[in-house]
Design an enzyme around this catalytic site. Sequence first.
Site: not given
Length: 287
Positions: A168, A236
């Site tokens: 990811k 983030k």
Amino acid sequence: MTTIGFVGLGVMGSPMAANLVAAGHAVTGYDVSAERLDRLADAGGKAAGDVAGAVAGADVVITMLPDSPQVEEVAAEILRHAGPGLLYLDMSTISPSTSRRVAEQAAARGVRALDAPVSGGERGAVDGTLSIMVGGAGGDFEAALPVLRALGTTIVHVGPPGAGQTVKAANQLVVGGIYGLVAEAIVLLEGSGVDPVAGLDVLAGGLAGSRVLDLKRHSMIRREFAPGFRIDLHHKDMGIAVAAAREAGVALPLTGQVAQLVAAARAQGHGSLDHSALLKVIERLNG
């Protein structure tokens, strides 16, 4: 039918839980927002009053939360109430090291844990067409497939605990880079007096084509940046990618540049906008 507890009913979690209900599973969800709980109830699920209520009687528990601290906090609560053999799928995007730590804690309690982050954005969550990258034991992955097939169309076991999060991170650095380059292409076309609609339509049909161009080129040209996936969250995620590179001992220079562009968008007050708002940063660089 599988009994599923679902914690985290935000932009992604809410349609995912609804798709699980539509697939015939019994879903009990928990979120800090009463409005989101009402939305699950309207879709045919049940609302729990806390994490323990979502876990009670569940065969599978799914979390879809903002970041590592929230996952660690909720995972600890899940493990306190979990029975042996529970299958726990964390579908949040967090650091690989956190996923590995949670998997170790789960194994000590007889719980099977998988990290299963997703790609595809809100549209993919609504349509049930997410790409899901799964880290964990192969047998646990096979056990999770009937649930995951209600959420995505590309579902791949990529390795041991934490591997899903590493994939990811790679996904997010690629997506961020493409957004940055599409933004630069728009600025180049417009600055040269070329119609950006025609220009990007051609790019989308050639080797430069991508899902970003397919889904976002027209909204970017119109300067429509309603999320989608917020700059705050991509900021983030780029931090996760940079940290993962440091842990792996590899240099990712373009990733570093993209991380700085995303950080600039956030610093300029665009954190609540879609990550396609990287265009605003490139425009500002060009006056």
